[in-house]
Write a protein that holds these residues in place. Structure first.
Motif, PDB file in Angstrom:
ATOM      1  N   GLU A 276       0.337  -1.364  -0.414  1.00 53.47           N
ATOM      2  CA  GLU A 276       0.246   0.095  -0.079  1.00 53.47           C
ATOM      3  C   GLU A 276       0.950   1.582  -0.037  1.00 53.47           C
ATOM      4  O   GLU A 276       1.930   0.912   0.191  1.00 53.47           O
ATOM      5  N   GLU A 277       0.610   2.473   0.043  1.00 54.42           N
ATOM      6  CA  GLU A 277       0.732   3.355  -0.798  1.00 54.42           C
ATOM      7  C   GLU A 277       1.843   4.137   0.900  1.00 54.42           C
ATOM      8  O   GLU A 277       0.499   3.943   1.854  1.00 54.42           O
ATOM      9  N   ALA A 278       2.730   4.506   1.585  1.00 55.12           N
ATOM     10  CA  ALA A 278       3.276   4.236   2.293  1.00 55.12           C
ATOM     11  C   ALA A 278       4.116   5.455   2.691  1.00 55.12           C
ATOM     12  O   ALA A 278       5.099   6.176   1.538  1.00 55.12           O
ATOM     13  N   TYR A 279       4.475   5.622   3.939  1.00 58.98           N
ATOM     14  CA  TYR A 279       5.761   6.843   4.541  1.00 58.98           C
ATOM     15  C   TYR A 279       6.444   6.095   5.253  1.00 58.98           C
ATOM     16  O   TYR A 279       6.357   5.453   6.495  1.00 58.98           O
ATOM     17  N   TYR A 280       7.859   6.213   5.171  1.00 57.26           N
ATOM     18  CA  TYR A 280       8.710   5.832   6.017  1.00 57.26           C
ATOM     19  C   TYR A 280       9.451   7.653   6.848  1.00 57.26           C
ATOM     20  O   TYR A 280       9.385   7.706   6.455  1.00 57.26           O
ATOM     21  N   LEU A 281       9.587   6.903   7.729  1.00 52.26           N
ATOM     22  CA  LEU A 281      10.191   7.955   8.997  1.00 52.26           C
ATOM     23  C   LEU A 281      11.500   7.312  10.040  1.00 52.26           C
ATOM     24  O   LEU A 281      11.308   6.454  10.557  1.00 52.26           O
ATOM     25  N   ILE A 282      13.093   7.252   9.720  1.00 48.25           N
ATOM     26  CA  ILE A 282      13.787   7.229  10.304  1.00 48.25           C
ATOM     27  C   ILE A 282      14.204   7.977  11.234  1.00 48.25           C
ATOM     28  O   ILE A 282      14.504   9.191  10.814  1.00 48.25           O
ATOM     29  N   ARG A 283      14.028   8.463  13.107  1.00 42.48           N
ATOM     30  CA  ARG A 283      14.106   9.361  14.156  1.00 42.48           C
ATOM     31  C   ARG A 283      16.035   8.643  14.182  1.00 42.48           C
ATOM     32  O   ARG A 283      16.400   7.069  14.600  1.00 42.48           O
ATOM     33  N   MET A 284      16.984   9.273  14.095  1.00 39.42           N
ATOM     34  CA  MET A 284      18.542   8.931  14.387  1.00 39.42           C
ATOM     35  C   MET A 284      18.739  10.011  15.598  1.00 39.42           C
ATOM     36  O   MET A 284      18.682  11.315  16.365  1.00 39.42           O
ATOM     37  N   ARG A 285      19.447   9.108  16.524  1.00 42.35           N
ATOM     38  CA  ARG A 285      19.147   9.382  17.969  1.00 42.35           C
ATOM     39  C   ARG A 285      21.041   9.387  18.906  1.00 42.35           C
ATOM     40  O   ARG A 285      21.080   8.469  17.920  1.00 42.35           O
ATOM     41  N   PRO A 286      21.726  10.794  18.847  1.00 39.95           N
ATOM     42  CA  PRO A 286      23.328  10.297  19.548  1.00 39.95           C
ATOM     43  C   PRO A 286      23.319   9.390  20.468  1.00 39.95           C
ATOM     44  O   PRO A 286      22.426   9.689  21.683  1.00 39.95           O
ATOM     45  N   ASN A 287      24.542   8.410  20.383  1.00 46.11           N
ATOM     46  CA  ASN A 287      24.957   7.776  21.760  1.00 46.11           C
ATOM     47  C   ASN A 287      25.578   8.686  23.068  1.00 46.11           C
ATOM     48  O   ASN A 287      25.899   8.377  23.973  1.00 46.11           O
ATOM     49  N   THR A 288      26.389   9.482  22.230  1.00 41.17           N
ATOM     50  CA  THR A 288      27.473  10.627  22.798  1.00 41.17           C
ATOM     51  C   THR A 288      27.062  11.848  22.301  1.00 41.17           C
ATOM     52  O   THR A 288      26.150  12.214  21.452  1.00 41.17           O
ATOM     53  N   LEU A 289      27.275  12.674  23.393  1.00 44.08           N
ATOM     54  CA  LEU A 289      28.111  13.733  22.932  1.00 44.08           C
ATOM     55  C   LEU A 289      28.644  14.439  22.162  1.00 44.08           C
ATOM     56  O   LEU A 289      28.113  15.582  20.847  1.00 44.08           O
ATOM     57  N   ASP A 290      29.968  13.699  22.097  1.00 42.92           N
ATOM     58  CA  ASP A 290      30.602  13.901  21.068  1.00 42.92           C
ATOM     59  C   ASP A 290      29.734  13.351  19.052  1.00 42.92           C
ATOM     60  O   ASP A 290      29.916  14.234  17.910  1.00 42.92           O
ATOM     61  N   ALA A 291      28.863  12.331  19.005  1.00 43.80           N
ATOM     62  CA  ALA A 291      28.287  12.739  18.067  1.00 43.80           C
ATOM     63  C   ALA A 291      27.194  13.389  17.791  1.00 43.80           C
ATOM     64  O   ALA A 291      26.246  13.212  16.817  1.00 43.80           O
ATOM     65  N   GLN A 292      26.600  14.115  19.000  1.00 48.53           N
ATOM     66  CA  GLN A 292      25.687  14.673  18.371  1.00 48.53           C
ATOM     67  C   GLN A 292      26.019  16.280  18.113  1.00 48.53           C
ATOM     68  O   GLN A 292      25.245  16.822  17.037  1.00 48.53           O
ATOM     69  N   LYS A 293      27.072  15.914  18.385  1.00 49.86           N
ATOM     70  CA  LYS A 293      28.397  17.519  17.392  1.00 49.86           C
ATOM     71  C   LYS A 293      28.010  17.072  16.228  1.00 49.86           C
ATOM     72  O   LYS A 293      28.472  18.517  15.342  1.00 49.86           O
ATOM     73  N   GLN A 294      28.271  15.847  15.781  1.00 52.20           N
ATOM     74  CA  GLN A 294      28.762  15.472  14.406  1.00 52.20           C
ATOM     75  C   GLN A 294      26.977  15.696  13.442  1.00 52.20           C
ATOM     76  O   GLN A 294      27.024  15.315  12.523  1.00 52.20           O
ATOM     77  N   MET A 295      26.276  15.894  14.044  1.00 56.97           N
ATOM     78  CA  MET A 295      24.681  15.273  13.885  1.00 56.97           C
ATOM     79  C   MET A 295      24.647  16.305  12.824  1.00 56.97           C
ATOM     80  O   MET A 295      23.993  15.502  11.691  1.00 56.97           O
ATOM     81  N   THR A 296      24.716  17.205  12.392  1.00 57.69           N
ATOM     82  CA  THR A 296      24.891  18.058  11.721  1.00 57.69           C
ATOM     83  C   THR A 296      25.812  18.112   9.856  1.00 57.69           C
ATOM     84  O   THR A 296      24.827  18.256   8.620  1.00 57.69           O
ATOM     85  N   VAL A 297      26.185  17.305  10.189  1.00 55.58           N
ATOM     86  CA  VAL A 297      27.367  16.478   8.476  1.00 55.58           C
ATOM     87  C   VAL A 297      26.517  15.203   8.347  1.00 55.58           C
ATOM     88  O   VAL A 297      26.893  14.995   7.305  1.00 55.58           O
ATOM     89  N   ILE A 298      25.598  14.504   8.688  1.00 53.43           N
ATOM     90  CA  ILE A 298      25.002  13.261   8.629  1.00 53.43           C
ATOM     91  C   ILE A 298      24.070  13.633   7.947  1.00 53.43           C
ATOM     92  O   ILE A 298      23.104  13.980   7.953  1.00 53.43           O
ATOM     93  N   THR A 299      24.063  13.065   6.522  1.00 52.35           N
ATOM     94  CA  THR A 299      22.901  13.166   5.146  1.00 52.35           C
ATOM     95  C   THR A 299      22.513  12.044   4.504  1.00 52.35           C
ATOM     96  O   THR A 299      23.055  10.672   5.473  1.00 52.35           O
ATOM     97  N   GLY A 300      21.156  12.513   4.548  1.00 58.41           N
ATOM     98  CA  GLY A 300      20.752  10.614   3.869  1.00 58.41           C
ATOM     99  C   GLY A 300      20.449  11.261   2.222  1.00 58.41           C
ATOM    100  O   GLY A 300      19.166  12.059   2.263  1.00 58.41           O
ATOM    101  N   LYS A 301      20.365  10.004   1.561  1.00 53.29           N
ATOM    102  CA  LYS A 301      19.916  10.717   0.576  1.00 53.29           C
ATOM    103  C   LYS A 301      19.190   8.999  -0.532  1.00 53.29           C
ATOM    104  O   LYS A 301      19.905   8.426   0.128  1.00 53.29           O
TER     105      LYS A 301
END
Length: 315
Positions: A276-301
């Protein structure tokens, strides 16, 4: 883009208007209800089967937060008055869940004022004291990976308000398994336009697509999303360097925006056609503070590999 999409545009425009009118009317009725029902505002409200039994609750959620977070137990409270300080018991939260994120919202604008989360938690503090301008506020608290004994914490303010703890069952999210059964013409009409927006995504501003589809998430969450036709499969590739620093939560929704299925992603995953017609949504959450700082450079294509196969690469 086929002729079917172009033929859907008039109906999508009607759906868009229908959603906006309902969101405005129901939102204002709910705000009025919360503002007057002071006793109800001083207790935790957990998104669960019991909440949906209350009049208009489902309509409120389907106009205010229609992209259901099936991976977290979610509680809200308020509006409650604050003179200058709001206090939340952290020990209760820590004993209930491995990961959490809380948000304080201004009322009645629902503007996010501040967040608190596990990554910035100070284990030496038993309480979190939050300084706020005088006014009314609501609190939202999401528990990810909840433990066996789940309790929502005491919240107090210096305006003589005390919200008691609330113990909930570990299976409180089981209602999601049958929620899609509530699909009807009303909810389908509310969200019909979203799929058409995805079909026209290349022609529309991405900011508009995000505004219409994405939930109002906490600042520690990044989203990857799209739409699938009934016969399309989805291949998800997460770069090796992006796997362990983050947690990925995938949910599929039907065209009426009710959840169909969900899972936690670990790496490369291929999802079979949903039929059926559907949407998908992925929520990405950091596991460390360092990972949180890098979130803005992560892309999805997203890439169309074949007529019936899409690929999402997260790098």
């Amino acid at each position: 883009m086929g002729i079917k999409t172009w033929l859907e545009i008039p109906f999508a425009l009607l759906s868009f208007g229908f959603y906006k009118v309902n969101k405005f009317v129901i939102g204002n009725l709910y705000t009025l209800y919360l503002g007057r029902n002071t006793e109800q505002s001083k207790t935790w409200r957990i998104i669960s089967e019991n909440l949906l039994k209350k009049p208009l609750s489902l309509s409120v959620l389907m106009t205010k937060a229609p992209r259901w977070n099936t991976h977290a137990i979610i509680g809200t409270l308020g509006p409650i008055p604050v003179e200058s300080e709001l206090t939340i018991n952290l020990d209760t939260i820590r004993s209930s869940t491995e990961s959490w994120v809380g948000c304080i919202y201004d009322f009645p604008s629902y503007r996010t004022v501040t967040n608190f989360e596990a990554l910035t938690d100070n284990p030496e503090q038993s309480e979190l004291k939050i300084k706020l301008p005088k006014g009314k506020y609501t609190v939202g608290l999401r528990y990810y990976h909840a433990k066996e004994n789940i309790v929502y914490p005491t919240v107090t303010t210096d305006a003589d308000i005390q919200v008691p703890t609330l113990k909930i069952e570990s299976d409180s999210n089981d209602f999601y398994k049958t929620l899609a059964g509530k699909t009807n013409w009303y909810f389908s009409a509310l969200h019909y336009y979203i799929f058409t927006i995805f079909q026209l995504r290349d022609l529309l501003p991405e900011s508009f697509v995000k505004y219409e589809f994405l939930p109002v998430g906490a600042t520690d969450t990044q989203f990857f999303f799209g739409a699938l036709k009934p016969d399309e499969t989805l291949q998800i590739n997460i770069a090796e360097s992006r796997r362990s620093p983050y947690s990925y939560y995938l949910t599929f929704y039907n065209r009426a925006s009710f959840p169909l299925s969900w899972q936690k992603l670990e790496g490369e995953t291929t999802i079979s056609a949903l039929g059926e017609e559907a949407y998908y949504l992925i929520r990405m959450r950091p596991n460390t503070l360092d990972a949180q700082k890098q979130m803005t450079v992560i892309t999805g294509k997203e890439k169309q590999l074949a007529a019936d196969k899409k690929q999402l690469s997260i790098q």
